[in-house]
Design a protein around this motif. Structure first.
Motif, PDB file in Angstrom:
ATOM      1  N   ALA A  25       0.807  -1.210   0.000  1.00  0.00           N
ATOM      2  CA  ALA A  25       0.000   0.000   0.000  1.00  0.00           C
ATOM      3  C   ALA A  25       0.840   1.260   0.000  1.00  0.00           C
ATOM      4  N   ALA A  26       2.163   1.118  -0.178  1.00  0.00           N
ATOM      5  CA  ALA A  26       3.030   2.280  -0.124  1.00  0.00           C
ATOM      6  C   ALA A  26       2.734   3.228  -1.281  1.00  0.00           C
ATOM      7  N   VAL A  27       2.420   2.696  -2.443  1.00  0.00           N
ATOM      8  CA  VAL A  27       2.095   3.504  -3.605  1.00  0.00           C
ATOM      9  C   VAL A  27       0.657   3.210  -3.991  1.00  0.00           C
ATOM     10  N   ALA A  28      -0.134   4.253  -4.148  1.00  0.00           N
ATOM     11  CA  ALA A  28      -1.540   4.073  -4.486  1.00  0.00           C
ATOM     12  C   ALA A  28      -1.674   3.407  -5.849  1.00  0.00           C
ATOM     13  N   PRO A  29      -2.674   2.535  -6.020  1.00  0.00           N
ATOM     14  CA  PRO A  29      -2.852   1.867  -7.322  1.00  0.00           C
ATOM     15  C   PRO A  29      -3.032   2.836  -8.477  1.00  0.00           C
ATOM     16  N   GLY A  30      -3.745   3.945  -8.235  1.00  0.00           N
ATOM     17  CA  GLY A  30      -3.931   4.901  -9.313  1.00  0.00           C
ATOM     18  C   GLY A  30      -2.635   5.512  -9.791  1.00  0.00           C
ATOM     19  N   LEU A  31      -1.743   5.810  -8.850  1.00  0.00           N
ATOM     20  CA  LEU A  31      -0.444   6.370  -9.228  1.00  0.00           C
ATOM     21  C   LEU A  31       0.404   5.348  -9.967  1.00  0.00           C
ATOM     22  N   ARG A  32       0.329   4.094  -9.529  1.00  0.00           N
ATOM     23  CA  ARG A  32       1.073   3.047 -10.236  1.00  0.00           C
ATOM     24  C   ARG A  32       0.571   2.906 -11.677  1.00  0.00           C
ATOM     25  N   LEU A  33      -0.730   2.995 -11.856  1.00  0.00           N
ATOM     26  CA  LEU A  33      -1.292   2.878 -13.201  1.00  0.00           C
ATOM     27  C   LEU A  33      -0.886   4.058 -14.077  1.00  0.00           C
ATOM     28  N   LEU A  34      -0.890   5.254 -13.518  1.00  0.00           N
ATOM     29  CA  LEU A  34      -0.458   6.419 -14.295  1.00  0.00           C
ATOM     30  C   LEU A  34       1.013   6.313 -14.679  1.00  0.00           C
ATOM     31  N   ALA A  35       1.850   5.848 -13.742  1.00  0.00           N
ATOM     32  CA  ALA A  35       3.262   5.665 -14.061  1.00  0.00           C
ATOM     33  C   ALA A  35       3.448   4.603 -15.136  1.00  0.00           C
ATOM     34  N   ALA A  36       2.662   3.520 -15.063  1.00  0.00           N
ATOM     35  CA  ALA A  36       2.754   2.488 -16.085  1.00  0.00           C
ATOM     36  C   ALA A  36       2.307   3.009 -17.443  1.00  0.00           C
ATOM     37  N   ALA A  37       1.280   3.872 -17.467  1.00  0.00           N
ATOM     38  CA  ALA A  37       0.834   4.455 -18.732  1.00  0.00           C
ATOM     39  C   ALA A  37       1.940   5.286 -19.371  1.00  0.00           C
ATOM     40  N   VAL A  38       2.654   6.048 -18.559  1.00  0.00           N
ATOM     41  CA  VAL A  38       3.774   6.835 -19.085  1.00  0.00           C
ATOM     42  C   VAL A  38       4.853   5.914 -19.647  1.00  0.00           C
ATOM     43  N   CYS A  39       5.141   4.813 -18.946  1.00  0.00           N
ATOM     44  CA  CYS A  39       6.161   3.871 -19.419  1.00  0.00           C
ATOM     45  C   CYS A  39       5.743   3.213 -20.734  1.00  0.00           C
ATOM     46  N   PHE A  40       4.471   2.834 -20.843  1.00  0.00           N
ATOM     47  CA  PHE A  40       3.999   2.223 -22.088  1.00  0.00           C
ATOM     48  C   PHE A  40       4.035   3.230 -23.237  1.00  0.00           C
ATOM     49  N   LEU A  41       3.660   4.474 -22.975  1.00  0.00           N
ATOM     50  CA  LEU A  41       3.727   5.490 -24.023  1.00  0.00           C
ATOM     51  C   LEU A  41       5.167   5.755 -24.448  1.00  0.00           C
ATOM     52  N   LEU A 213       0.228   0.499 -27.457  1.00  0.00           N
ATOM     53  CA  LEU A 213      -0.782   1.558 -27.486  1.00  0.00           C
ATOM     54  C   LEU A 213      -1.975   1.189 -26.614  1.00  0.00           C
ATOM     55  N   SER A 214      -2.502  -0.013 -26.775  1.00  0.00           N
ATOM     56  CA  SER A 214      -3.668  -0.420 -25.989  1.00  0.00           C
ATOM     57  C   SER A 214      -3.312  -0.591 -24.519  1.00  0.00           C
ATOM     58  N   ALA A 215      -2.106  -1.040 -24.223  1.00  0.00           N
ATOM     59  CA  ALA A 215      -1.695  -1.163 -22.826  1.00  0.00           C
ATOM     60  C   ALA A 215      -1.647   0.207 -22.151  1.00  0.00           C
ATOM     61  N   ALA A 216      -1.157   1.221 -22.865  1.00  0.00           N
ATOM     62  CA  ALA A 216      -1.128   2.574 -22.299  1.00  0.00           C
ATOM     63  C   ALA A 216      -2.537   3.110 -22.087  1.00  0.00           C
ATOM     64  N   LEU A 217      -3.413   2.905 -23.065  1.00  0.00           N
ATOM     65  CA  LEU A 217      -4.799   3.365 -22.911  1.00  0.00           C
ATOM     66  C   LEU A 217      -5.500   2.637 -21.768  1.00  0.00           C
ATOM     67  N   PHE A 218      -5.219   1.345 -21.600  1.00  0.00           N
ATOM     68  CA  PHE A 218      -5.815   0.596 -20.494  1.00  0.00           C
ATOM     69  C   PHE A 218      -5.377   1.162 -19.152  1.00  0.00           C
ATOM     70  N   CYS A 219      -4.106   1.466 -18.999  1.00  0.00           N
ATOM     71  CA  CYS A 219      -3.614   2.005 -17.729  1.00  0.00           C
ATOM     72  C   CYS A 219      -4.273   3.346 -17.417  1.00  0.00           C
ATOM     73  N   LEU A 220      -4.462   4.177 -18.432  1.00  0.00           N
ATOM     74  CA  LEU A 220      -5.138   5.455 -18.211  1.00  0.00           C
ATOM     75  C   LEU A 220      -6.598   5.246 -17.808  1.00  0.00           C
ATOM     76  N   ALA A 221      -7.282   4.315 -18.474  1.00  0.00           N
ATOM     77  CA  ALA A 221      -8.683   4.053 -18.135  1.00  0.00           C
ATOM     78  C   ALA A 221      -8.810   3.464 -16.738  1.00  0.00           C
ATOM     79  N   ALA A 222      -7.954   2.508 -16.401  1.00  0.00           N
ATOM     80  CA  ALA A 222      -8.001   1.909 -15.066  1.00  0.00           C
ATOM     81  C   ALA A 222      -7.651   2.924 -13.993  1.00  0.00           C
ATOM     82  N   ALA A 223      -6.699   3.816 -14.280  1.00  0.00           N
ATOM     83  CA  ALA A 223      -6.354   4.856 -13.311  1.00  0.00           C
ATOM     84  C   ALA A 223      -7.531   5.797 -13.087  1.00  0.00           C
ATOM     85  N   ALA A 224      -8.247   6.150 -14.159  1.00  0.00           N
ATOM     86  CA  ALA A 224      -9.408   7.029 -14.008  1.00  0.00           C
ATOM     87  C   ALA A 224     -10.484   6.362 -13.153  1.00  0.00           C
TER      88      ALA A 224
END
Length: 335
Positions: A25-41, A213-224
């Motif tokens: 729980a050290a890093v919120a799931p939403g922040l992890r997803l946003l960081a992953a979206a940046v990495c995929f992009l 591309l789809s992995a990045a879009l998924f991370c953004l949608a899941a983060a939202a």
């Protein structure tokens, strides 16, 4: 004469020590997803930069999927050409896509994840539009490489849609069922990607670009969806991040071994008939697809998308919240 104030001072009961957050729980799931979206992009841009806009990248694409000697196209000879065209023809039908998108909505409705289902449908549509826009807008330089064309096919729309569909189901499936979808989901996307390369529709870089591309879009949608819940808190009793990572790695390795064994047993003759270039491209695309889908499952392993979480439920999810609530009520009652 005693010093100090003569007014009575009441001492409140000490609050219990707040438990430190665990590693998961050290890093919120939403922040992890946003960081992953940046990495995929970033990986998507790097793939396009290396394979599309450099002569070495275009040369590698050409070595993996060389132009056919007869006809001038990129169709790969062998017994798999016919099945590849059949797969693409059936997958590209509007009725097939409508049925798959309807399945996302039905699963989301049955699991009380209707908003997640609508988000999944939007994810697929966004993948279609984005892949088409990127493919039309980006130029492909001409480096005078023999067998290479200036027609840009990066990223693959078919692969982007297939990946988005698999990831859309992750939004509506319960947490326990997501990790079981890694192998069949990665296998389905790998089949579509292999079919596009065998049929000569797309290069290796196009397939990889569609997945990223789809992995990045998924991370953004899941983060939202995760941030909309307001709590960003993992499920109670969820396994720490390190434990989930090791389990995901082990399950992914076993899944790849099983997938490779199935392909070797079911398609020994047709696969052996492929040249080494397409065979390497298909194998690499399958491994990278399984890795991307596994990362997506890992990122949402501790998140539920059943709806917004109200404040009392969020507070109850943290250690010591009930004790603090009782202490506050007792102090209020004693005044």
């Amino acid at each position: 004469m005693p010093h100090g104030s003569s007014y009575p001072v009441s001492r409140s009961s000490p609050r219990p020590a707040r438990a430190l957050p665990s590693g998961g729980a050290a890093v919120a799931p939403g922040l992890r997803l946003l960081a992953a979206a940046v990495c995929f992009l970033f990986a998507l841009g790097l793939t396009g930069l290396l394979f599309v806009w450099t002569d070495r990248g275009q040369l590698i694409d050409g070595l993996l999927l060389p132009r056919a000697e007869r006809g001038g196209g990129y169709e790969q000879p062998g017994d798999l050409f016919g099945p590849a065209t059949v797969v693409l023809r059936h997958f590209g039908r509007p009725s097939t896509l409508a049925a798959l998108l309807g399945g996302v909505l039905v699963v989301g409705l049955l699991g009380r994840r209707l908003l997640a289902g609508l988000t999944g449908v939007g994810l697929v549509l966004c993948a279609v539009v984005t892949a088409g826009a990127v493919k039309s807008a980006l130029p492909r330089p001409d480096f005078a490489i023999e067998g290479s064309t200036t027609h840009n096919s990066f990223p693959s729309g078919h692969v982007a849609v297939a990946t988005a569909l698999v990831l859309a189901y992750l939004l509506v499936l319960p947490g326990w069922a997501r990790r079981w979808s890694v192998v069949p989901g990665a296998a389905a996307v790998s089949v579509i990607g292999a079919a596009t390369m065998i049929a000569g529709w797309h290069r290796f870089s196009d397939v990889l670009g569609g997945v990223l591309l789809s992995a990045a879009l998924f991370c953004l949608a899941a983060a939202a969806l995760t941030l909309r819940r307001g709590g960003d808190a993992p499920r109670p009793g969820a396994m720490p991040v390190a434990g989930r990572a090791w389990r995901a790695f082990a399950e992914g390795a076993v899944g790849l071994i099983v997938l490779g064994w199935v392909v070797r047993v079911l398609l020994p003759g047709p696969a052996a008939g492929l040249p080494w270039g397409p065979l390497v491209a298909i194998s690499a695309a399958a491994v990278l697809t399984a890795l991307a889908v596994g990362v997506a499952v890992f990122l949402v392993a501790s998140v539920e998308f059943t709806g917004p979480v109200d404040r009392p439920q969020r507070e109850a999810a943290h250690p010591g919240s009930m004790e603090r609530l009782l202490a506050t009520d007792s102090r209020t009652a004693g005044r």
